[in-house]
Every structure is written in C-alpha cells, then in structure tokens.
Design a protein around this motif. Sequence first.
Motif, short mmCIF file in Angstrom:
data_model
loop_
_atom_site.label_atom_id
_atom_site.label_comp_id
_atom_site.label_asym_id
_atom_site.label_seq_id
_atom_site.Cartn_x
_atom_site.Cartn_y
_atom_site.Cartn_z
N ARG A 13 -14.17 -14.88 6.34
CA ARG A 13 -13.73 -14.88 7.73
C ARG A 13 -12.25 -14.61 7.79
NH1 ARG A 13 -17.33 -19.38 10.74
NH2 ARG A 13 -19.26 -18.69 9.81
N LEU A 14 -11.84 -13.99 8.88
CA LEU A 14 -10.42 -13.70 9.08
C LEU A 14 -9.75 -14.87 9.76
CD1 LEU A 14 -10.74 -10.04 10.38
CD2 LEU A 14 -10.12 -10.78 8.09
N SER A 15 -8.51 -15.09 9.40
CA SER A 15 -7.73 -16.14 10.06
C SER A 15 -7.25 -15.62 11.41
CB SER A 15 -6.53 -16.53 9.21
OG SER A 15 -5.55 -15.50 9.23
N ILE A 16 -6.77 -16.53 12.24
CA ILE A 16 -6.23 -16.13 13.55
C ILE A 16 -5.04 -15.20 13.38
CG2 ILE A 16 -4.72 -18.14 13.78
CD1 ILE A 16 -6.72 -16.56 16.63
N PHE A 17 -4.28 -15.39 12.31
CA PHE A 17 -3.13 -14.53 12.05
C PHE A 17 -3.57 -13.12 11.67
CE2 PHE A 17 -1.83 -18.90 11.01
CZ PHE A 17 -0.88 -19.07 12.01
N GLU A 18 -4.62 -13.03 10.86
CA GLU A 18 -5.14 -11.72 10.48
C GLU A 18 -5.73 -11.00 11.69
OE1 GLU A 18 -6.57 -12.39 5.90
OE2 GLU A 18 -7.67 -13.44 7.49
N LEU A 19 -6.44 -11.74 12.54
CA LEU A 19 -6.99 -11.14 13.75
C LEU A 19 -5.90 -10.64 14.68
CD1 LEU A 19 -9.90 -13.61 14.50
CD2 LEU A 19 -10.10 -11.24 13.74
N GLU A 20 -4.83 -11.43 14.82
CA GLU A 20 -3.71 -11.02 15.67
C GLU A 20 -3.02 -9.78 15.11
OE1 GLU A 20 -1.32 -10.62 18.80
OE2 GLU A 20 -3.01 -12.00 18.67
N ALA A 21 -2.90 -9.70 13.79
CA ALA A 21 -2.30 -8.52 13.16
C ALA A 21 -3.16 -7.28 13.40
CB ALA A 21 -2.11 -8.76 11.66
N LEU A 22 -4.48 -7.44 13.28
CA LEU A 22 -5.38 -6.32 13.57
C LEU A 22 -5.30 -5.90 15.03
CD1 LEU A 22 -8.61 -7.19 11.56
CD2 LEU A 22 -7.19 -5.16 11.30
N ARG A 23 -5.24 -6.88 15.91
CA ARG A 23 -5.16 -6.59 17.34
C ARG A 23 -3.88 -5.81 17.65
NH1 ARG A 23 -4.15 -11.18 21.77
NH2 ARG A 23 -4.51 -9.97 23.62
N GLU A 24 -2.77 -6.23 17.08
CA GLU A 24 -1.51 -5.52 17.32
C GLU A 24 -1.52 -4.13 16.70
OE1 GLU A 24 1.80 -4.29 18.86
OE2 GLU A 24 0.82 -6.15 19.45
N ALA A 25 -2.11 -4.01 15.52
CA ALA A 25 -2.21 -2.69 14.88
C ALA A 25 -3.08 -1.75 15.73
CB ALA A 25 -2.80 -2.83 13.48
N PHE A 26 -4.14 -2.29 16.32
CA PHE A 26 -4.99 -1.48 17.20
C PHE A 26 -4.20 -1.02 18.43
CE2 PHE A 26 -7.89 -1.12 20.85
CZ PHE A 26 -8.66 -0.07 20.41
N ARG A 27 -3.48 -1.95 19.03
CA ARG A 27 -2.66 -1.59 20.20
C ARG A 27 -1.65 -0.50 19.86
NH1 ARG A 27 -1.14 -7.53 22.58
NH2 ARG A 27 -3.06 -7.88 23.74
N GLN A 28 -1.02 -0.63 18.70
CA GLN A 28 -0.05 0.37 18.27
C GLN A 28 -0.74 1.72 18.06
OE1 GLN A 28 2.22 -0.78 14.86
NE2 GLN A 28 3.21 1.21 14.67
N SER A 29 -1.91 1.70 17.46
CA SER A 29 -2.67 2.93 17.24
C SER A 29 -3.04 3.59 18.57
CB SER A 29 -3.93 2.62 16.43
OG SER A 29 -4.68 3.78 16.21
N VAL A 30 -3.42 2.77 19.54
CA VAL A 30 -3.75 3.29 20.87
C VAL A 30 -2.54 3.98 21.48
CG1 VAL A 30 -4.29 2.57 23.24
CG2 VAL A 30 -5.66 1.71 21.35
N ARG A 31 -1.38 3.34 21.37
CA ARG A 31 -0.16 3.93 21.94
C ARG A 31 0.23 5.22 21.22
NH1 ARG A 31 1.44 -1.59 21.89
NH2 ARG A 31 2.54 -1.23 19.94
N GLU A 32 0.21 5.17 19.88
CA GLU A 32 0.64 6.32 19.09
C GLU A 32 -0.29 7.53 19.25
OE1 GLU A 32 0.89 4.86 15.10
OE2 GLU A 32 2.81 3.84 15.47
N ASN A 33 -1.57 7.26 19.50
CA ASN A 33 -2.55 8.34 19.63
C ASN A 33 -2.91 8.67 21.07
OD1 ASN A 33 -3.25 8.94 16.73
ND2 ASN A 33 -3.60 6.73 16.78
N ASP A 34 -2.19 8.06 22.02
CA ASP A 34 -2.44 8.30 23.45
C ASP A 34 -3.92 8.16 23.81
OD1 ASP A 34 0.27 8.82 24.08
OD2 ASP A 34 0.05 10.89 23.36
N VAL A 35 -4.52 7.08 23.34
CA VAL A 35 -5.94 6.83 23.59
C VAL A 35 -6.09 6.24 25.00
CG1 VAL A 35 -7.99 5.56 22.84
CG2 VAL A 35 -6.35 6.43 21.15
N THR A 36 -6.96 6.84 25.79
CA THR A 36 -7.20 6.32 27.13
C THR A 36 -8.14 5.13 27.06
OG1 THR A 36 -9.11 7.72 27.54
CG2 THR A 36 -6.94 8.63 28.13
#
Length: 61
Positions: A13-36
């Motif tokens: 299982r992932l820790s809350i810190f790992e989940l938050e890191a994944l969530r932020e990485a996803f947000r960054q990916s969305v911004r960098e790739n202009d994902v609607t």
Amino acid sequence: MDNGTKKQKRNQRLSIFELEALREAFRQSVRENDVTETEWARHAELFVKAALQKGSQLKRA
C-alpha cells in the motif's frame, strides 16, 4: 516468482505521502501537457501505467 512474492506485491500500500507525491506529479503532467479536463481520465490511465513501469524498473536495479 513464487506465489508468496506475488501476494506480497499485491498487498503493498502507498503511504499518504506517496499518494500526495503522485497527485502532484499528475497535476504537473496535466499542466505541462495541456491536458483538458475531458482528457484527464485517459491521461491518468497512461500516467499510472508509466509510473508503475518506472517503479518496477527502479526495484529491479
């Protein structure tokens, strides 16, 4: 790989810190790739697959 190892991998299982890191990485990916917003589901699917591949590559090294 024996059954015990497979079961152990499934039970990790992932820790809350790992989940938050994944969530932020996803947000960054969305911004960098202009994902609607309408493309988020597909982008999330690809993002998770890529993250899992990177994770398994790191564990093998």
